[in-house]
Scaffold this active site. Structure first.
Site, PDB file in Angstrom:
ATOM      1  CG  ASP A   9      -1.858   0.996   1.283  1.00 44.34           C
ATOM      2  OD1 ASP A   9      -2.079   1.682   0.326  1.00 44.34           O
ATOM      3  OD2 ASP A   9      -2.758   0.979   2.347  1.00 44.34           O
ATOM      4  CG  ASP A 111      -3.201   3.545  -3.066  1.00 51.87           C
ATOM      5  OD1 ASP A 111      -4.334   3.237  -3.628  1.00 51.87           O
ATOM      6  OD2 ASP A 111      -3.014   3.928  -2.000  1.00 51.87           O
ATOM      7  CD  GLU A 112      -5.474  -0.433  -0.942  1.00 53.25           C
ATOM      8  OE1 GLU A 112      -5.820  -1.708  -0.392  1.00 53.25           O
ATOM      9  OE2 GLU A 112      -5.997   0.553  -0.402  1.00 53.25           O
TER      10      GLU A 112
END
Length: 412
Positions: A9, A111-112
DNA sequence: TCTGGGGTCCTAGGACCC
DNA sequence: TCTGGGGTCCTAGGACCC
């Protein structure tokens, strides 16, 4: 065999990426070291916080909050506009790096990601540190890595402490590390569910875990049964290294001014339908159900949908139906936001055309010809005459055409 | 808190069928 | 028409995720 799952993350993704970009282009200030946020354009009424720095967090600024409210909390707040193309690039660079360690990656959002690292036996901690350090060194931003035997705990683990942390969280840690936390911290417990749970004395994840499953299920139905399972760490989905089929496609827009005439609403809807149609055709989909939703200036939303007899991807058909729905729906109150969405999608290859179904080949050829022109010359290259001298854009919607934008799946 | 834009899934109620 | 029961489909609304 026990699996080893990483959840990776990016810390304050949009803000970190903006900071890196600025530093690389000669900026002297690292945005991450001052109270700053990435935020939309306030003049267009897109002014909300998309990401915040850690110093900004100290002012209790929240993601999703309006910039006006954030400024009240911190008057000298630095506001940076978003650059989605650059964000995608940063995200892609990170993905390439992660691929060096495992081919089984589920890109969960921009973003993960979840990564299956089961092939590393006892040295997964060193691998996590190495990966984290390489991202920091080679790409300039930090990540949190949660490690566990399932995706849920990996994700919860990566959220325990920020930034730039590697955290192991296994089932045996559950009572000590997870159960004392507020129930809101659990994946899929939002504001409403938190309120309901609190109303019956359930405040921590442990409180929920120790309830009777049947009690929760009968009270709060299916979604909360899953939450109960999460609280007890029952989750064993695989890392999905493939794209799950898309279920719906839609676009929405908050207009820079309140729309109070049917004429302007119609243009906004047409602009949205152009984008939705283009995306459907690009993906070789047609949809059966068309939905329109509106939000008035008092922020109240209404929605209306209709199932068609035959699926379509034709801009004019979508537009025509959208307007029928709009006229049934609109109560003449000034509008702030409008959205158009197609669902019940079928792909062109499995969909059988029959001579009884309305299918306008000429219309589709025209649509596709326009799509081609726009792909080469941009969306502004060709548009309908009604948009001349209009303050409304002829093609409206945020999904980028060439760069494949990462979509959330909202499930594990 | 004058609140964006992209999604997914679930539920309740009504219409309709046998 | 003081009216069962099971099933399907459709629509509106809500909750959640990033």
């Amino acid at each position: 065999m026990t699996k080893i799952i990483f959840h990776i993350d990016v810390n304050s993704a949009y803000l970190s990426w903006s900071a890196v970009y600025s530093l690389q282009h000669g900026g002297a200030l690292d945005y991450r070291t001052v109270p700053s946020v990435v935020g939309g354009n306030e003049e267009n009424r897109h002014g909300i916080v998309l990401a915040k720095s850690i110093p900004a967090k100290k002012y209790r600024i929240m993601t999703g909050e309006s910039l006006a409210s954030a400024r009240k909390k911190c008057p000298n707040l630095l506001v940076i506009p978003p650059d989605y193309k650059y964000f995608m690039k940063s995200s892609n660079s990170m993905m390439r790096l992660i691929y060096e360690y495992s081919p089984i990656i589920q890109r969960y959002s921009i973003d993960e990601s979840f990564v299956d690292m089961s092939h590393y036996k006892d040295n997964y901690m060193e691998i996590a540190m190495e990966l984290s350090n390489r991202i920091k060194k080679e790409l300039g931003f930090t990540v949190n890595i949660g490690i566990s035997e399932n995706k849920l705990l990996a994700k919860m683990g990566s959220e325990l402490e920020k930034p730039d942390k590697v955290h192991r969280l296994f089932k045996t840690d559950l009572p000590i590390k997870l159960w004392p936390l507020p129930v809101r911290n659990l994946f899929f417990v939002g504001r409403k569910t938190e309120e309901k749970l609190n109303s019956r004395g359930i405040y921590t994840i442990g409180d929920l875990a120790n309830c009777e499953r049947e009690y929760i299920k009968n009270w709060l139905k299916k979604p909360c049964e899953q939450i109960w399972e999460f609280a007890n760490c029952i989750e064993n989905s695989n890392v999905k290294d493939y794209k799950s089929p898309v279920k719906s496609m839609g676009n929405s827009t908050t207009i820079a001014f309140d729309v109070d005439s049917r004429d302007e609403a119609e243009k906004v809807i047409l602009g949205l339908c152009e984008m939705v149609g283009m995306r459907l055709r690009e993906a070789n989909f047609r949809g059966y159900v068309i939905a329109i939703s509106i939000k008035d200036s008092e922020l109240v939303s209404y929605r209306r949908q209709k199932k068609l007899d035959a699926p379509t991807c034709n801009t004019n058909t979508i537009f025509y139906c959208a307007m029928l729905l709009f006229d049934e729906l609109w109560n003449k109150k000034a509008l702030r936001q409008i959205s158009v969405r197609m669902s019940d999608l079928v792909d062109n290859f499995s969909y059988q055309f029959t001579m009884f179904q309305a299918y306008d080949e000429k219309a589709e050829r025209l649509d596709r010809a326009i799509d081609d022109i726009r792909k080469i010359h941009g969306n502004g290259a060709i548009h309908r005459a009604c948009f001349l001298d209009s303050r409304i854009s002829p093609v409206i919607g945020g999904v980028m055409e060439d760069e494949e934008y990462i979509m959330m799946s909202s499930e594990l």
